[in-house]
Motif scaffolding. Sequence first.
Motif, PDB file in Angstrom:
ATOM      1  N   GLY A   1       0.810  -1.209   0.000  1.00  0.00           N
ATOM      2  CA  GLY A   1       0.000   0.000   0.000  1.00  0.00           C
ATOM      3  C   GLY A   1       0.842   1.257   0.000  1.00  0.00           C
ATOM      4  N   GLN A   2       0.172   2.388   0.129  1.00  0.00           N
ATOM      5  CA  GLN A   2       0.846   3.680   0.161  1.00  0.00           C
ATOM      6  C   GLN A   2       0.294   4.502   1.317  1.00  0.00           C
ATOM      7  OE1 GLN A   2       0.012   5.312  -3.727  1.00  0.00           O
ATOM      8  NE2 GLN A   2       1.906   4.483  -4.589  1.00  0.00           N
ATOM      9  N   LEU A   3       1.144   5.326   1.877  1.00  0.00           N
ATOM     10  CA  LEU A   3       0.725   6.233   2.939  1.00  0.00           C
ATOM     11  C   LEU A   3       1.015   7.663   2.508  1.00  0.00           C
ATOM     12  CD1 LEU A   3      -0.188   5.936   6.127  1.00  0.00           C
ATOM     13  CD2 LEU A   3       2.013   7.069   6.433  1.00  0.00           C
ATOM     14  N   GLN A   4       0.022   8.513   2.607  1.00  0.00           N
ATOM     15  CA  GLN A   4       0.173   9.922   2.254  1.00  0.00           C
ATOM     16  C   GLN A   4      -0.199  10.773   3.462  1.00  0.00           C
ATOM     17  OE1 GLN A   4      -2.328  11.204  -0.960  1.00  0.00           O
ATOM     18  NE2 GLN A   4      -1.398  13.231  -1.101  1.00  0.00           N
ATOM     19  N   VAL A   5       0.668  11.700   3.809  1.00  0.00           N
ATOM     20  CA  VAL A   5       0.424  12.606   4.929  1.00  0.00           C
ATOM     21  C   VAL A   5       0.349  14.029   4.393  1.00  0.00           C
ATOM     22  CG1 VAL A   5       1.257  13.464   7.147  1.00  0.00           C
ATOM     23  CG2 VAL A   5       1.670  11.079   6.500  1.00  0.00           C
ATOM     24  N   GLU A   6      -0.720  14.730   4.722  1.00  0.00           N
ATOM     25  CA  GLU A   6      -0.887  16.121   4.318  1.00  0.00           C
ATOM     26  C   GLU A   6      -1.142  16.968   5.559  1.00  0.00           C
ATOM     27  OE1 GLU A   6      -4.061  16.274   1.524  1.00  0.00           O
ATOM     28  OE2 GLU A   6      -2.942  15.250  -0.069  1.00  0.00           O
ATOM     29  N   SER A   7      -0.430  18.088   5.663  1.00  0.00           N
ATOM     30  CA  SER A   7      -0.608  18.961   6.816  1.00  0.00           C
ATOM     31  C   SER A   7      -0.049  20.334   6.494  1.00  0.00           C
ATOM     32  CB  SER A   7       0.089  18.381   8.051  1.00  0.00           C
ATOM     33  OG  SER A   7      -0.200  19.154   9.201  1.00  0.00           O
ATOM     34  N   GLN A   8      -0.339  21.271   7.368  1.00  0.00           N
ATOM     35  CA  GLN A   8       0.207  22.617   7.290  1.00  0.00           C
ATOM     36  C   GLN A   8       0.105  23.234   8.677  1.00  0.00           C
ATOM     37  OE1 GLN A   8      -2.249  24.789   4.554  1.00  0.00           O
ATOM     38  NE2 GLN A   8      -4.108  24.520   5.748  1.00  0.00           N
ATOM     39  N   PRO A   9       0.943  24.202   8.988  1.00  0.00           N
ATOM     40  CA  PRO A   9       0.852  24.852  10.297  1.00  0.00           C
ATOM     41  C   PRO A   9      -0.553  25.399  10.533  1.00  0.00           C
ATOM     42  CG  PRO A   9       2.893  25.467   9.205  1.00  0.00           C
ATOM     43  CD  PRO A   9       2.087  24.707   8.190  1.00  0.00           C
ATOM     44  N   GLY A  10      -1.121  25.075  11.656  1.00  0.00           N
ATOM     45  CA  GLY A  10      -2.486  25.477  11.959  1.00  0.00           C
ATOM     46  C   GLY A  10      -3.509  24.418  11.617  1.00  0.00           C
ATOM     47  N   GLY A  11      -3.074  23.362  10.897  1.00  0.00           N
ATOM     48  CA  GLY A  11      -3.944  22.253  10.555  1.00  0.00           C
ATOM     49  C   GLY A  11      -4.809  22.541   9.345  1.00  0.00           C
ATOM     50  N   PRO A  12      -5.635  21.587   8.927  1.00  0.00           N
ATOM     51  CA  PRO A  12      -5.754  20.247   9.513  1.00  0.00           C
ATOM     52  C   PRO A  12      -4.646  19.317   9.023  1.00  0.00           C
ATOM     53  CG  PRO A  12      -7.215  20.441   7.646  1.00  0.00           C
ATOM     54  CD  PRO A  12      -6.571  21.793   7.807  1.00  0.00           C
ATOM     55  N   THR A  13      -4.635  18.104   9.566  1.00  0.00           N
ATOM     56  CA  THR A  13      -3.698  17.070   9.146  1.00  0.00           C
ATOM     57  C   THR A  13      -4.490  15.843   8.726  1.00  0.00           C
ATOM     58  OG1 THR A  13      -1.951  17.834  10.646  1.00  0.00           O
ATOM     59  CG2 THR A  13      -1.828  15.543   9.893  1.00  0.00           C
ATOM     60  N   SER A  14      -4.085  15.232   7.620  1.00  0.00           N
ATOM     61  CA  SER A  14      -4.740  14.000   7.186  1.00  0.00           C
ATOM     62  C   SER A  14      -3.690  12.943   6.889  1.00  0.00           C
ATOM     63  CB  SER A  14      -5.611  14.235   5.945  1.00  0.00           C
ATOM     64  OG  SER A  14      -4.813  14.518   4.819  1.00  0.00           O
ATOM     65  N   VAL A  15      -4.006  11.711   7.283  1.00  0.00           N
ATOM     66  CA  VAL A  15      -3.166  10.553   6.995  1.00  0.00           C
ATOM     67  C   VAL A  15      -4.021   9.592   6.183  1.00  0.00           C
ATOM     68  CG1 VAL A  15      -1.896   8.604   7.960  1.00  0.00           C
ATOM     69  CG2 VAL A  15      -1.832  10.829   9.113  1.00  0.00           C
ATOM     70  N   ARG A  16      -3.569   9.253   4.979  1.00  0.00           N
ATOM     71  CA  ARG A  16      -4.361   8.412   4.087  1.00  0.00           C
ATOM     72  C   ARG A  16      -3.595   7.137   3.757  1.00  0.00           C
ATOM     73  NH1 ARG A  16      -4.803  11.859   0.395  1.00  0.00           N
ATOM     74  NH2 ARG A  16      -6.496  12.970   1.427  1.00  0.00           N
ATOM     75  N   PHE A  17      -4.198   6.006   4.083  1.00  0.00           N
ATOM     76  CA  PHE A  17      -3.627   4.685   3.800  1.00  0.00           C
ATOM     77  C   PHE A  17      -4.435   4.063   2.675  1.00  0.00           C
ATOM     78  CE2 PHE A  17      -3.812   0.046   5.386  1.00  0.00           C
ATOM     79  CZ  PHE A  17      -2.787  -0.347   4.542  1.00  0.00           C
ATOM     80  N   ARG A  18      -3.780   3.810   1.539  1.00  0.00           N
ATOM     81  CA  ARG A  18      -4.444   3.198   0.389  1.00  0.00           C
ATOM     82  C   ARG A  18      -3.772   1.871   0.074  1.00  0.00           C
ATOM     83  NH1 ARG A  18      -7.610   6.832  -2.472  1.00  0.00           N
ATOM     84  NH2 ARG A  18      -7.260   9.047  -2.042  1.00  0.00           N
ATOM     85  N   PHE A  19      -4.579   0.920  -0.343  1.00  0.00           N
ATOM     86  CA  PHE A  19      -4.037  -0.386  -0.695  1.00  0.00           C
ATOM     87  C   PHE A  19      -4.879  -0.975  -1.814  1.00  0.00           C
ATOM     88  CE2 PHE A  19      -6.836  -0.529   2.909  1.00  0.00           C
ATOM     89  CZ  PHE A  19      -7.753  -1.519   2.598  1.00  0.00           C
ATOM     90  N   GLY A  20      -4.387  -2.080  -2.409  1.00  0.00           N
ATOM     91  CA  GLY A  20      -5.084  -2.692  -3.532  1.00  0.00           C
ATOM     92  C   GLY A  20      -6.162  -3.645  -3.078  1.00  0.00           C
ATOM     93  N   ASN A  21      -6.487  -4.585  -3.928  1.00  0.00           N
ATOM     94  CA  ASN A  21      -7.522  -5.575  -3.617  1.00  0.00           C
ATOM     95  C   ASN A  21      -6.917  -6.629  -2.713  1.00  0.00           C
ATOM     96  OD1 ASN A  21      -9.653  -7.278  -3.496  1.00  0.00           O
ATOM     97  ND2 ASN A  21      -9.614  -7.888  -5.656  1.00  0.00           N
ATOM     98  N   ASN A  22      -7.108  -6.445  -1.400  1.00  0.00           N
ATOM     99  CA  ASN A  22      -6.458  -7.320  -0.432  1.00  0.00           C
ATOM    100  C   ASN A  22      -7.449  -8.195   0.305  1.00  0.00           C
ATOM    101  OD1 ASN A  22      -3.503  -6.580  -0.362  1.00  0.00           O
ATOM    102  ND2 ASN A  22      -4.444  -4.573  -0.195  1.00  0.00           N
ATOM    103  N   LYS A  23      -8.484  -8.628  -0.365  1.00  0.00           N
ATOM    104  CA  LYS A  23      -9.445  -9.516   0.279  1.00  0.00           C
ATOM    105  C   LYS A  23      -8.843 -10.905   0.448  1.00  0.00           C
ATOM    106  CE  LYS A  23     -13.478  -7.223  -1.717  1.00  0.00           C
ATOM    107  NZ  LYS A  23     -14.686  -7.410  -2.541  1.00  0.00           N
ATOM    108  N   THR A  24      -9.308 -11.577   1.481  1.00  0.00           N
ATOM    109  CA  THR A  24      -8.873 -12.946   1.706  1.00  0.00           C
ATOM    110  C   THR A  24      -9.463 -13.842   0.630  1.00  0.00           C
ATOM    111  OG1 THR A  24      -8.832 -12.557   4.075  1.00  0.00           O
ATOM    112  CG2 THR A  24      -8.861 -14.842   3.354  1.00  0.00           C
TER     113      THR A  24
END
Length: 234
Positions: free
Chosen positions: A210-233
């Motif tokens: 998967g991939q992790l993306q972090v977006e933020s700036q002084p004063g906020g907001p902050t977001s952390v996004r975890f994306r992945f593929g088709n990982n079904k059992t």
Amino acid sequence: MTDVIDAERAQIGHEIHDALLPLIFAANATVDRIREELPADSTHASRLEQASQWLVQAMQVGRQMLTCIYPPELEQMGWLGAAQDVVRQLAGEGTRVDFAISDAFPGLRPSIDHAEPMPGGQPAASDTTGSASAGNVTQWSKPVAAAAYRIVVEAVRNAIRHGQASQIDVVCGRNSIEITDDGSGFEISDVPTSRFGIRSMRGRAELVGGQLQVESQPGGPTSVRFRFGNNKTE
């Protein structure tokens, strides 16, 4: 690779539980017995009292390590229930944490403080992976579920500890999780590459493809996004 890491984590957890913690407990019991045999005004009594307190703290740290290394709640409750329980403990009274999913998900408690769920339960605007469903979420593979659990807990912990956030939203999409907070934010370029929190989340994401993306700036907001593929059992 993830199966090997899980096995190693389990082995370390067993060593802590079956070897390290009993030794600390035995040492503390011995210190207490010696302290009880000394006169109350003995200079050694106060030193042994301090040693006993350190050993108690060591046992607490050992139990915390055991939970972090191999959380039993993952097997008992699934990643989402386990994450919600840990987040409740982290949030306390000063922070509200809302969990949402695009479709009804059995067992999903919408808010840590039992307030109203996020309106509509829809994914955030930046979530373009499509709607989630109970089947989508519950069929995530074990490695992806473990990564999701650890990323959510770490992101919430960082938002509370470093950002002093009062509101945190955790939104589950079909193949993504987004954690957004209203904390103080930070300049991404100012974060050292050695910063463990972000580095560990990114490493967990990459470990399951998967991939992790972090977006933020002084004063906020902050977001952390975890994306992945088709990982079904299968």
